[in-house]
Write an enzyme that holds these catalytic residues in place. Structure first.
Site, PDB file in Angstrom:
ATOM      1  N   HIS A   1     -11.243  -7.144   3.941  1.00  0.00           N
ATOM      2  CA  HIS A   1     -10.265  -6.589   3.002  1.00  0.00           C
ATOM      3  C   HIS A   1     -10.698  -6.907   1.576  1.00  0.00           C
ATOM      4  O   HIS A   1     -11.121  -8.029   1.274  1.00  0.00           O
ATOM      5  CB  HIS A   1      -8.890  -7.182   3.279  1.00  0.00           C
TER       6      HIS A   1
ATOM      7  N   SER B   1      -5.906   1.057   3.147  1.00  0.00           N
ATOM      8  CA  SER B   1      -4.629   0.615   3.700  1.00  0.00           C
ATOM      9  C   SER B   1      -3.584   0.505   2.609  1.00  0.00           C
ATOM     10  O   SER B   1      -3.903   0.444   1.419  1.00  0.00           O
ATOM     11  CB  SER B   1      -4.788  -0.743   4.396  1.00  0.00           C
TER      12      SER B   1
ATOM     13  N   GLU C   1      -0.130   0.039  11.735  1.00  0.00           N
ATOM     14  CA  GLU C   1      -0.270  -1.411  11.880  1.00  0.00           C
ATOM     15  C   GLU C   1       1.000  -2.032  12.455  1.00  0.00           C
ATOM     16  O   GLU C   1       2.080  -1.932  11.877  1.00  0.00           O
ATOM     17  CB  GLU C   1      -0.601  -2.078  10.544  1.00  0.00           C
TER      18      GLU C   1
ATOM     19  N   GLU D   1       8.621  -7.952   8.539  1.00  0.00           N
ATOM     20  CA  GLU D   1       7.975  -6.944   7.693  1.00  0.00           C
ATOM     21  C   GLU D   1       8.293  -5.513   8.112  1.00  0.00           C
ATOM     22  O   GLU D   1       7.946  -4.573   7.405  1.00  0.00           O
ATOM     23  CB  GLU D   1       6.461  -7.169   7.667  1.00  0.00           C
TER      24      GLU D   1
ATOM     25  N   HIS E   1      -0.157 -11.040  13.121  1.00  0.00           N
ATOM     26  CA  HIS E   1       1.129 -10.549  13.613  1.00  0.00           C
ATOM     27  C   HIS E   1       1.226 -10.650  15.133  1.00  0.00           C
ATOM     28  O   HIS E   1       2.301 -10.971  15.665  1.00  0.00           O
ATOM     29  CB  HIS E   1       1.341  -9.110  13.158  1.00  0.00           C
TER      30      HIS E   1
ATOM     31  N   ARG F   1      -3.571 -17.460   7.711  1.00  0.00           N
ATOM     32  CA  ARG F   1      -4.317 -16.504   6.883  1.00  0.00           C
ATOM     33  C   ARG F   1      -5.414 -17.166   6.060  1.00  0.00           C
ATOM     34  O   ARG F   1      -5.813 -16.638   5.024  1.00  0.00           O
ATOM     35  CB  ARG F   1      -3.363 -15.697   5.993  1.00  0.00           C
TER      36      ARG F   1
ATOM     37  N   GLU G   1      -9.152 -10.259   7.304  1.00  0.00           N
ATOM     38  CA  GLU G   1      -8.124 -10.186   6.275  1.00  0.00           C
ATOM     39  C   GLU G   1      -7.610 -11.587   5.993  1.00  0.00           C
ATOM     40  O   GLU G   1      -7.266 -12.336   6.911  1.00  0.00           O
ATOM     41  CB  GLU G   1      -6.971  -9.292   6.742  1.00  0.00           C
TER      42      GLU G   1
END
Length: 341
Positions: free
Chosen positions: A50, A107, A190, A196, A226, A255, A284
């Site tokens: 990303h 994205s 996604e 979210e 996720h 992350r 990412e």
């Protein structure tokens, strides 16, 4: 990746190991310790990253910084943040991608003001306009994968999904997916956690929505961050996606650096190998070191999980490449393979 994996990897490298130790990090993931089979043809999946790992904006100098950084770290693809497509010089981006021999994906995440699942027609049309602009920018840049929360607002809903919301979402997706299909672009939905979206929290739900949309270019985009929250297992999520799995985000539970959190990467790569996954594997990660006005607050990036984007990128590439190769050699089956009786 473009055929360089077999030459660059040694068997002892093909282990799922943490790539950085840090007192803030959790215990590393389990390791793949079984031997690899020599001489097996390795997969050619594109390994991506990303753009938010390197830059927060997409001014000309930022674009070159990100694309050059991705190439030097060994990546085949860079995922562009198209949340504000008019701020992306798609022509210049294409020139830079060609210069560094890199492919692109794109994205975004919709907002409450551009939610295409909304019963407010003005909001729905604003979302369709935004998505159309992003698809056109990606086409100009030469990308073939448009992914993200491109089916509804990336926000915390206070009510469960309604039948009307689902129906409106499917109707809107059919409109924008047709535009993407005209350009030969895959439209990846996604699957994200309950904080979210209230539309797609599991791979199974995404499959159902795709069936209702009825467009061949609409695929499932899974994200390990996720999946680690919502799915029963990595393996089950991939099985539920079946042949509609088109894009994968590789991200750790916090992350940060891969292999230092709680994500079951062993199960992920094994399931991808067993099912013959051929799409991109895109890393990412987010830190407040790199601030994106359109992403940082939306994704609640409040901590510095890393400080050096280049170090992070290089180690993430090695992690993905080596573990995907190991899983492929251990678990991949020929397409004509059938279970012995």
């Amino acid at each position: 990746m473009e055929g360089n994996m077999q030459q660059s990897l040694q068997p002892q490298q093909l282990l799922l190991q943490p790539l950085r130790q840090n007192r803030r990090h959790a215990k590393p993931s389990r390791a793949m310790t079984a031997p690899v089979r020599a001489g097996l043809v390795l997969p050619k999946n594109l390994i991506g990253i990303h753009s938010g790992v390197f830059v927060g904006d997409w001014k000309p100098q930022d674009a070159e910084r990100a694309i050059k950084g991705a190439k030097e770290a060994g990546y085949d693809l860079i995922e562009l943040n198209l949340s504000v497509p008019e701020e992306v010089d798609a022509g210049l981006t294409k020139e830079l991608l060609d210069k560094y021999d890199l492919k692109a994906a794109g994205s975004l995440g919709l907002s409450q003001a551009t939610d295409i699942s909304s019963s407010d027609e003005e909001v729905r049309q604003a979302g369709i306009k935004l998505l159309t602009g992003a698809i056109e920018a990606l086409n100009t840049a030469g990308g073939q994968h448009f992914v993200g929360v491109n089916f509804g607002a990336m926000d915390k809903y206070r009510k469960p999904l309604t039948a009307e919301q689902w129906k409106t979402c499917a109707k809107s997706l059919k409109e924008v997916a047709k535009k993407a299909a005209d350009y030969g672009i895959n439209y990846g939905l996604e699957v994200v956690n309950r904080y979210e979206t209230n539309i797609l929290n599991t791979s199974y739900q995404a499959r159902a929505l795709i069936d209702d949309v009825g467009m061949d270019n609409v695929t499932i985009h899974l994200d390990t961050y996720h999946m680690n929250i919502e799915e029963n297992s990595m393996e089950q999520a991939i099985k539920d996606a079946e042949d509609k799995l088109g894009y994968i985000h590789i991200g750790e539970s916090h992350r940060g650096y891969l292999g230092t959190g709680s994500v079951n990467f062993e199960g992920l790569f094994r399931a991808l190998a067993e099912t013959g996954y051929e799409g991109p594997l895109t890393f990412e990660s987010f830190s407040s070191v790199v601030v994106s006005p359109s992403l940082s607050t939306t994704l609640c990036v409040w901590r510095d999980l890393w400080e050096d984007p280049d170090d992070l990128a290089i180690k993430a590439h090695k992690f993905v490449e080596s573990n995907w190769a190991a899983a492929y050699q251990l678990y991949a089956r020929p397409k004509a393979w059938t279970k012995p009786t």
